[in-house]
Write a protein that holds these residues in place. Structure first.
Motif, short mmCIF file in Angstrom:
data_model
loop_
_atom_site.label_atom_id
_atom_site.label_comp_id
_atom_site.label_asym_id
_atom_site.label_seq_id
_atom_site.Cartn_x
_atom_site.Cartn_y
_atom_site.Cartn_z
N THR A 437 0.81 -1.22 0.00
CA THR A 437 0.00 0.00 0.00
C THR A 437 0.85 1.27 0.00
OG1 THR A 437 -1.86 -1.12 1.08
CG2 THR A 437 -1.79 1.28 1.23
N PRO A 438 1.78 1.47 0.95
CA PRO A 438 2.59 2.70 0.90
C PRO A 438 3.50 2.76 -0.32
CG PRO A 438 3.37 1.24 2.64
CD PRO A 438 2.08 0.68 2.16
N ILE A 439 4.01 1.63 -0.79
CA ILE A 439 4.90 1.64 -1.95
C ILE A 439 4.15 2.09 -3.20
CG2 ILE A 439 6.27 0.20 -3.51
CD1 ILE A 439 7.05 -1.48 -1.07
N LEU A 440 3.00 1.48 -3.45
CA LEU A 440 2.21 1.85 -4.62
C LEU A 440 1.70 3.30 -4.53
CD1 LEU A 440 0.14 -1.44 -5.15
CD2 LEU A 440 2.01 -0.57 -6.58
N PHE A 469 -3.56 11.67 -9.43
CA PHE A 469 -3.22 10.96 -8.20
C PHE A 469 -4.29 9.94 -7.83
CE2 PHE A 469 -3.33 10.96 -3.44
CZ PHE A 469 -2.12 10.32 -3.24
N VAL A 470 -5.54 10.38 -7.81
CA VAL A 470 -6.65 9.47 -7.46
C VAL A 470 -6.81 8.39 -8.52
CG1 VAL A 470 -9.13 9.35 -7.10
CG2 VAL A 470 -7.84 11.23 -6.11
N SER A 471 -6.66 8.74 -9.78
CA SER A 471 -6.78 7.75 -10.85
C SER A 471 -5.73 6.66 -10.74
CB SER A 471 -6.68 8.43 -12.22
OG SER A 471 -7.69 9.40 -12.38
N LEU A 472 -4.49 7.05 -10.48
CA LEU A 472 -3.41 6.07 -10.36
C LEU A 472 -3.59 5.20 -9.11
CD1 LEU A 472 -0.35 8.25 -11.43
CD2 LEU A 472 -1.36 6.34 -12.69
N LEU A 473 -4.06 5.80 -8.02
CA LEU A 473 -4.33 5.01 -6.82
C LEU A 473 -5.40 3.96 -7.08
CD1 LEU A 473 -4.35 7.70 -3.97
CD2 LEU A 473 -2.56 6.05 -4.47
N THR A 474 -6.41 4.34 -7.85
CA THR A 474 -7.48 3.39 -8.18
C THR A 474 -6.97 2.28 -9.09
OG1 THR A 474 -9.08 5.20 -8.00
CG2 THR A 474 -9.81 3.19 -9.10
N LEU A 475 -6.18 2.64 -10.08
CA LEU A 475 -5.62 1.64 -10.99
C LEU A 475 -4.69 0.67 -10.26
CD1 LEU A 475 -4.82 3.82 -14.14
CD2 LEU A 475 -6.61 2.07 -13.92
N CYS A 476 -3.96 1.17 -9.29
CA CYS A 476 -3.03 0.32 -8.54
C CYS A 476 -3.72 -0.49 -7.44
CB CYS A 476 -1.94 1.17 -7.90
SG CYS A 476 -0.83 1.95 -9.11
N GLY A 477 -4.99 -0.24 -7.22
CA GLY A 477 -5.72 -0.98 -6.19
C GLY A 477 -5.56 -0.44 -4.79
N LYS A 481 -13.20 -0.71 -3.58
CA LYS A 481 -14.62 -0.63 -3.25
C LYS A 481 -14.85 -0.41 -1.76
CE LYS A 481 -16.34 -3.42 -7.12
NZ LYS A 481 -17.09 -4.63 -7.50
N ALA A 482 -14.01 -1.05 -0.94
CA ALA A 482 -14.18 -0.91 0.51
C ALA A 482 -14.00 0.54 0.94
CB ALA A 482 -13.18 -1.80 1.25
N ASP A 483 -13.05 1.25 0.32
CA ASP A 483 -12.83 2.66 0.66
C ASP A 483 -14.01 3.53 0.22
OD1 ASP A 483 -10.00 2.50 1.64
OD2 ASP A 483 -9.73 1.69 -0.37
N ILE A 484 -14.58 3.22 -0.93
CA ILE A 484 -15.74 3.97 -1.42
C ILE A 484 -16.94 3.75 -0.51
CG2 ILE A 484 -17.34 4.25 -3.34
CD1 ILE A 484 -15.04 3.46 -5.21
N VAL A 485 -17.15 2.50 -0.09
CA VAL A 485 -18.25 2.19 0.82
C VAL A 485 -18.07 2.91 2.15
CG1 VAL A 485 -19.34 0.34 2.14
CG2 VAL A 485 -18.76 -0.03 -0.27
N TRP A 486 -16.81 2.91 2.64
CA TRP A 486 -16.52 3.60 3.91
C TRP A 486 -16.80 5.09 3.79
CZ3 TRP A 486 -12.28 7.08 4.59
CH2 TRP A 486 -12.10 7.51 5.91
#
Length: 497
Positions: A437-440, A469-477, A481-486
């Motif tokens: 997570t921190p690396i990606l 930034f947000v797009s790349l975070l989404t592409l990298c996983g 979905k859990a974050d969106i639900v939260w």
């Protein structure tokens, strides 16, 4: 009894207030720097460093102790014991603050001459001593209201305090202080002291109006000392060493042949760069303020699952927000500092320190969570080691490398402290942090910043970097979905039971 707000909505309210107050404070810092210059700001920072050390010594860890003990009693469903907790905390604070205020008032001329190097600042130090007990007692009351989740009340009082403080300060600066740095110090201290007095009186009256039920007396002294003494040692050592650093920097920097204005160089970093660097962190500081009593309540109730959840979620939010803020500050450093201070040197320094924003923001949250879980003794050990190391590094590096040596010392010591605190938090909470997570997230930030540098204007950079930034975070996983639900759950209106 008034119903407590969920932690998210409390944090949201505190965030708005903190951002407002931080914006006002940063704007005021810009005004002061334009009025007394970089060298004057450097002298002001030295005076405020001594004053901050005195406040920390007088506070003696009582604010966090009040939060922790109050939250513990409320978590164990014993609100009738809060009165005895507050009484013990008040007595402790009066004794500690009174002793420190007496010493500061008595030794102010010597401190001004030997430590700061300007005897004109003795009056400002004595003024600080006069308001010191009021400031420390404010810590007790704000700690109680935070633990009791009276965030709306606290927010309103803080806004009123800031308004009164700035009104008196600006009046004194314009009508009396002028461009004299020593008088500017007195004006700022006097305005801040009056604001603290307003806060103390208001919160005390509000507490009396609650007419809270009181149970039979309970022993508080041993619990208070077990919590306050480690915190006081950690805070005092950290503040003392920090003040030593600030007083030492201009003197050691004067030995560096490449810097002809050491006081101005120090003022640029401490009085211009750091306020801008930490301005976005007001959002996280609001959450950190609430995490200490929240985790203390969870720990008292044995809610280990809740502790693991809060730990993991908070660290992830702090990391991503720190990367986002650091990236924007890196891209906008020079035009931002030119518009605020008219100083290209401040922009160059901010560009370097912006790289540290993710670590600094995560460290603030980690520190709050370890304190909320009762790990004050561990914090003492970490702060002693890293602060002592910082003094050694600065003493050795400043004459050879100038402000670059200051940067590398800051980086190494803060990184060590963060890693030690994070290791402790993971151990006591049982929450494991997947390294992917921190690396990606870091790689996504670097890629987004690299692409955004080609944008032809500042406005495009501001818009393009967060989107990439947000797009790349989404592409990298990293964001799933859990974050969106939260997030959706946070934004929904809470149900009344």
């Amino acid at each position: 009894m008034r119903k407590a707000m969920p932690i998210f909505y409390s944090a949201l309210l505190l965030t708005g207030v903190n951002l407002l107050l931080r914006f006002v404070s940063t704007s005021f810092q810009v005004y002061v720097s334009g009025k007394i210059g970089a060298a004057g700001v450097g002298l002001l920072q030295l005076v405020l460093s001594v004053g901050a050390m005195s406040v920390t010594a007088g506070m003696a860890g009582i604010r966090t102790t009040t939060m922790y003990l109050t939250a513990e009693e409320l978590g164990k469903k014993r609100p009738q014991n809060v009165r005895w907790v507050l009484r013990a905390c008040f007595l402790f604070s009066i004794l500690a603050a009174g002793a420190v205020a007496f010493c500061l008032f008595h030794f102010a001329p010597e401190i001004a001459k030997s430590w700061i190097g300007d005897s004109r600042t003795a009056g400002a130090l004595r003024l600080y001593a006069c308001f010191l007990p009021v400031t420390c007692l404010c810590g007790v009351m704000t700690g109680y209201f935070t633990a009791a989740n009276r965030i709306g009340t606290l927010a309103g009082v803080e806004i009123a305090e800031q308004g009164l403080s700035l009104t008196f300060t600006m009046t004194l600066l314009n009508l009396w202080a002028g461009d004299d740095p020593a008088r500017a110090c007195c004006a700022i201290i006097f305005g801040s002291g009056l604001g603290n007095l307003l806060t103390l009186l208001t919160l005390f009256v509000l507490r009396l109006r609650q007419k809270a039920e009181a149970g039979p007396p309970i022993p508080v002294r041993n619990r208070l000392l077990r919590c306050a003494v480690p915190l006081a040692l950690a805070d005092d050592l950290k503040a003392g060493i920090s003040t030593t650093e600030n007083l030492m920097v201009p003197k050691r920097l004067a030995l560096f042949p490449g810097d002809m204005t050491p006081l101005a160089s120090f003022g640029i970093v401490s009085g211009m760069v750091f306020p801008v660097l930490m301005f976005p962190a007001a959002i996280l500081f609001a959450l950190a303020e609430l995490l200490i009593p929240e985790l203390a309540r969870c720990d008292a109730a044995g809610s280990r699952r809740r502790i693991r959840y809060l730990t993991g979620r908070t660290l992830k939010v702090a990391l991503l927000y720190g990367l986002l803020s650091g990236g924007l500050l890196f891209l906008l450093a020079e035009p931002l500092c030119l518009s605020l201070y008219g100083s290209p040197q401040a922009g160059q320094q901010l560009r370097k320190y912006a790289l540290l924003a993710p670590m600094l923001y995560c460290d603030a949250m980690t520190d709050a969570m370890t304190k909320g879980l009762g790990q004050q003794t561990a914090c003492v050990r970490y702060n002693i080691c890293t602060s002592a190391l910082d003094v050694i590094f600065l003493y050795l590096l400043l004459p050879r490398f100038g402000m670059d040596g200051y940067f590398w010392s800051f980086l190494v010591t803060h990184l060590i402290n963060f890693l030690l605190s994070l290791r402790r938090l993971i151990k006591i909470s049982g929450r494991k942090i997947p390294p992917a997570t921190p690396i990606l997230a870091c790689l996504s930030t670097v890629a987004a910043a690299g692409i955004t540098t080609f944008a032809p204007s500042i406005f495009l950079r501001c818009a393009a970097f967060p989107a990439l930034f947000v797009s790349l975070l989404t592409l990298c996983g990293v964001l799933g979905k859990a974050d969106i639900v939260w997030l959706r759950g946070l934004l929904q209106k809470p149900q009344n039971n």
